[in-house]
Scaffold this active site. Structure first.
Site, mmCIF file in Angstrom:
data_model
loop_
_atom_site.group_PDB
_atom_site.id
_atom_site.type_symbol
_atom_site.label_atom_id
_atom_site.label_comp_id
_atom_site.label_asym_id
_atom_site.label_seq_id
_atom_site.Cartn_x
_atom_site.Cartn_y
_atom_site.Cartn_z
ATOM 1 N N ASP A 271 8.069 -7.878 7.013
ATOM 2 C CA ASP A 271 7.410 -7.677 5.730
ATOM 3 C C ASP A 271 5.989 -8.206 5.894
ATOM 4 O OD1 ASP A 271 6.385 -7.732 3.171
ATOM 5 O OD2 ASP A 271 7.996 -8.940 2.312
ATOM 6 N N VAL A 272 5.011 -7.314 5.956
ATOM 7 C CA VAL A 272 3.649 -7.741 6.267
ATOM 8 C C VAL A 272 3.030 -8.587 5.160
ATOM 9 C CG1 VAL A 272 3.209 -5.796 7.819
ATOM 10 C CG2 VAL A 272 2.590 -5.603 5.388
ATOM 11 N N ASN B 259 -1.187 -0.680 9.563
ATOM 12 C CA ASN B 259 -0.993 0.600 8.881
ATOM 13 C C ASN B 259 -0.101 0.514 7.648
ATOM 14 O OD1 ASN B 259 -0.756 3.687 8.753
ATOM 15 N ND2 ASN B 259 1.365 3.053 9.129
ATOM 16 N N SER C 240 -8.687 4.543 3.825
ATOM 17 C CA SER C 240 -8.437 5.812 3.146
ATOM 18 C C SER C 240 -9.764 6.311 2.602
ATOM 19 C CB SER C 240 -7.444 5.612 1.990
ATOM 20 O OG SER C 240 -7.333 6.777 1.196
ATOM 21 N N SER D 64 -9.810 7.015 -0.204
ATOM 22 C CA SER D 64 -9.678 6.325 -1.489
ATOM 23 C C SER D 64 -10.285 4.930 -1.452
ATOM 24 C CB SER D 64 -8.204 6.235 -1.896
ATOM 25 O OG SER D 64 -7.660 7.528 -2.067
ATOM 26 N N TYR E 45 -4.823 1.303 -6.065
ATOM 27 C CA TYR E 45 -4.850 1.769 -4.675
ATOM 28 C C TYR E 45 -6.285 1.791 -4.161
ATOM 29 C CZ TYR E 45 -3.667 4.731 -0.650
ATOM 30 O OH TYR E 45 -3.494 5.227 0.620
ATOM 31 N N LYS F 179 -7.693 -0.290 -0.873
ATOM 32 C CA LYS F 179 -8.260 0.376 0.292
ATOM 33 C C LYS F 179 -9.751 0.070 0.453
ATOM 34 C CE LYS F 179 -4.573 2.307 1.947
ATOM 35 N NZ LYS F 179 -4.044 1.928 3.291
ATOM 36 N N THR G 218 2.989 12.932 4.585
ATOM 37 C CA THR G 218 3.902 11.868 4.990
ATOM 38 C C THR G 218 4.953 11.705 3.903
ATOM 39 O OG1 THR G 218 2.722 10.089 3.847
ATOM 40 C CG2 THR G 218 1.910 10.696 6.045
#
Length: 254
Positions: free
Chosen positions: A61-62, A88, A139, A141, A152, A156, A187
């Site tokens: 779990d990062v 990632n 991203s 984004s 989000y 990013k 994805t």
């Protein structure tokens, strides 16, 4: 190409999507690859197709720094070095600032931004030793805003600027740090969008190449940034967007 023979690479979010495609690309090019992610079954599925002597699965779990430290320690124990870190792993939270779940802010920051910070913090001493590199998943984004994706966008955007700061701080240590910034990529995270014909038509109209990306196309760019072919590329947030950001936003008047 075998650009990563005898190199050791950690890929987070390796169980699907861009992470999976990139882990496969690194392995194809000769790397020892550490597959990190939340779900062991997904990691094991990817690992089944890779050479077992060059592959390590580590559930991580990062958002938890101790687990990321354990990931780096397991990598060093198994392979003796670390040359590339591909940060990632990420999640998305939709909605405007008043509509998105209140706890969504903490969750997305903990995973998207915290995960990158944790990886860089834990790996940097070893990357300095190996003169290695980091590639972060930003991203488009993070380079501009989206409607209804403020959380989000913030996460990013933080990754993009953190990448630049790391590149300044550690370039003289011999560590390059770059970010790949995809636009729409097919994805599992975007799976529900594919069936929306109206939405896909809008994307296809805005992207000059007329389509979204496949994960393998992003993986190829990550591999380039991590390779010696990019030995003088540092601090770049590279759009991989089919030309999306080449536009000034005005409509096609043809």
């Amino acid at each position: 190409m075998q650009r990563f023979t005898d190199k050791v690479v950690i890929v987070t979010g390796a169980g699907s999507g861009i992470g999976e495609a990139t882990a496969r690309r690194f392995s194809q090019e000769g790397a020892n690859v550490v597959l990190a992610g939340n779900t062991k079954a997904k990691l094991d599925r990817v690992a089944r197709d890779l050479p077992p002597e060059r592959t390590l699965v580590k559930v991580t779990d990062v958002s938890n720094y101790k687990q990321v430290q354990a990931l780096v320690a397991a990598t060093l124990k198994r392979f003796g070095a670390l040359h590339v870190l591909f940060n990632n792993a990420g999640i998305a939270v939709e909605g405007t600032v008043t509509e998105a779940p209140f706890d969504g802010w903490d969750k997305i920051m903990a995973t998207n931004v915290g995960g990158v910070f944790h990886g860089c913090r834990a790996a940097m001493p070893h990357l300095i030793e190996s003169k290695g590199c980091i590639v972060n998943t930003g991203s488009v984004s993070g380079l501009g805003g989206d409607w209804g994706m403020g959380f989000y966008n913030a996460s990013k955007g933080a990754i993009v600027n953190f990448t630049k700061a790391l590149a300044l701080d550690h370039g003289r240590d011999g560590v390059r740090v770059n970010a790949v910034c995809p636009s729409l990529t097919f994805t599992p995270m975007t799976e529900d969008m594919k069936g929306d014909r109206k939405l896909m038509a809008k994307f296809n109209e805005r992207i000059p190449l007329g389509r979204g990306a496949q994960p393998e196309e992003i993986a190829a760019v990550v591999a380039f940034l991590a390779s010696d072919d990019a030995s003088f590329v540092n601090g770049v947030a590279l759009p991989v967007d089919g030309g999306l950001m080449a536009s000034n936003g005005q409509p096609d008047m043809a």
